[in-house]
Scaffold this motif. Structure first.
Motif, PDB file in Angstrom:
ATOM      1  N   ALA A 203       3.572  25.182   3.872  1.00 50.22           N
ATOM      2  CA  ALA A 203       3.318  26.096   5.022  1.00 50.22           C
ATOM      3  C   ALA A 203       2.841  24.969   6.071  1.00 50.22           C
ATOM      4  N   ASP A 204       1.798  25.689   6.919  1.00 51.84           N
ATOM      5  CA  ASP A 204       1.428  24.722   7.995  1.00 51.84           C
ATOM      6  C   ASP A 204       0.279  23.801   7.910  1.00 51.84           C
ATOM      7  N   GLU A 205      -0.228  23.473   6.516  1.00 51.25           N
ATOM      8  CA  GLU A 205      -1.235  22.635   6.050  1.00 51.25           C
ATOM      9  C   GLU A 205      -0.665  21.467   5.357  1.00 51.25           C
ATOM     10  N   SER A 206      -1.322  20.380   5.486  1.00 52.60           N
ATOM     11  CA  SER A 206      -1.199  19.233   4.626  1.00 52.60           C
ATOM     12  C   SER A 206      -2.434  18.481   4.350  1.00 52.60           C
ATOM     13  N   GLU A 207      -2.221  18.013   3.254  1.00 50.44           N
ATOM     14  CA  GLU A 207      -3.617  17.384   2.541  1.00 50.44           C
ATOM     15  C   GLU A 207      -3.297  15.818   2.213  1.00 50.44           C
ATOM     16  N   LEU A 208      -4.052  14.912   2.566  1.00 48.37           N
ATOM     17  CA  LEU A 208      -3.865  13.603   2.463  1.00 48.37           C
ATOM     18  C   LEU A 208      -4.556  13.302   0.880  1.00 48.37           C
ATOM     19  N   LEU A 209      -3.805  13.179  -0.074  1.00 44.68           N
ATOM     20  CA  LEU A 209      -4.142  13.231  -1.370  1.00 44.68           C
ATOM     21  C   LEU A 209      -4.509  11.620  -1.744  1.00 44.68           C
ATOM     22  N   ARG A 210      -3.977  10.678  -1.554  1.00 41.74           N
ATOM     23  CA  ARG A 210      -4.193   9.454  -1.757  1.00 41.74           C
ATOM     24  C   ARG A 210      -3.740   8.445  -0.468  1.00 41.74           C
ATOM     25  N   ILE A 211      -4.441   7.383  -0.255  1.00 39.60           N
ATOM     26  CA  ILE A 211      -4.150   6.354   0.522  1.00 39.60           C
ATOM     27  C   ILE A 211      -4.794   5.155  -0.061  1.00 39.60           C
ATOM     28  N   CYS A 212      -3.872   3.837  -0.208  1.00 38.61           N
ATOM     29  CA  CYS A 212      -4.277   2.643  -0.953  1.00 38.61           C
ATOM     30  C   CYS A 212      -3.840   1.698  -0.466  1.00 38.61           C
TER      31      CYS A 212
ATOM     32  N   GLY B 259       1.044  -1.042  -0.105  1.00 40.54           N
ATOM     33  CA  GLY B 259      -0.023  -0.038  -0.128  1.00 40.54           C
ATOM     34  C   GLY B 259       0.906   1.296  -0.124  1.00 40.54           C
ATOM     35  N   TYR B 260       0.208   2.329  -0.017  1.00 41.53           N
ATOM     36  CA  TYR B 260       1.016   3.707  -0.059  1.00 41.53           C
ATOM     37  C   TYR B 260       0.084   4.783   0.403  1.00 41.53           C
ATOM     38  N   ILE B 261       0.736   6.165   0.479  1.00 40.58           N
ATOM     39  CA  ILE B 261      -0.071   7.182   1.040  1.00 40.58           C
ATOM     40  C   ILE B 261       0.800   8.183   0.285  1.00 40.58           C
ATOM     41  N   ILE B 262      -0.014   9.184  -0.091  1.00 33.72           N
ATOM     42  CA  ILE B 262       0.546  10.234  -0.646  1.00 33.72           C
ATOM     43  C   ILE B 262      -0.024  11.903   0.103  1.00 33.72           C
TER      44      ILE B 262
END
Length: 145
Positions: free
Chosen positions: A61-70, A53-56
């Motif tokens: 700056a001070d924010e992150s976004e979980l784009l993909r998890i599989c 599996g993977y996570i992207i």
């Protein structure tokens, strides 16, 4: 199960997992050229060739976004998704993110349950955001403080 940063040799496997798991899969080029992102892969020991599996994640700056998890369909329900999301949250924190956002299909109950377990809460809804099949996107956010 171990987790490491992706390597170029992982791209074909990641793209195959994309095709098997998403109605809008990212291509090899999209994965390879997703600038500003961190990709972590989970694999079985001792052979780190078999990506489970993977996570992207993208942090700005001070924010992150979980784009993909599989996670590979055959390996679900073994805690791999939990490990990936935990490592992804820690990576985002290390990169200075105080918040993490994501969007998830409103009908994807297993993913929503995982995200809530990881401390995400519902923040909003994007009507008819997804196609094939059509679905709303639940916007979720988590404080990394």
């Amino acid at each position: 199960m171990k987790i490491r940063r992706y390597r170029e040799k992982d791209i074909k496997t990641l793209a195959a997992l994309e095709k098997d798991n998403f109605s809008d899969p990212w291509s090899e080029d999209s994965l390879r050229n997703s600038y500003g992102t961190d990709i972590l892969v989970a694999f079985d020991e001792p052979d780190d060739e078999d990506v489970a599996g993977y996570i992207i994640i993208r942090t700005v700056a001070d924010e992150s976004e979980l784009l993909r998890i599989c996670v590979s369909t055959a390996l679900r329900k073994h805690g791999i998704g939990w490990r990936l999301i935990s490592e992804g949250i820690n990576l985002a924190k290390d990169d200075g993110a105080t918040k993490m956002f994501l969007e998830v299909r409103s009908q994807n109950s297993p993913a929503i349950a995982l995200y809530r377990k990881a401390g995400f809460r519902d923040e909003g809804l994007r009507k008819n955001y997804y196609s094939d099949p059509q679905d709303d996107a639940v916007i979720m956010v988590r404080s990394n403080k």
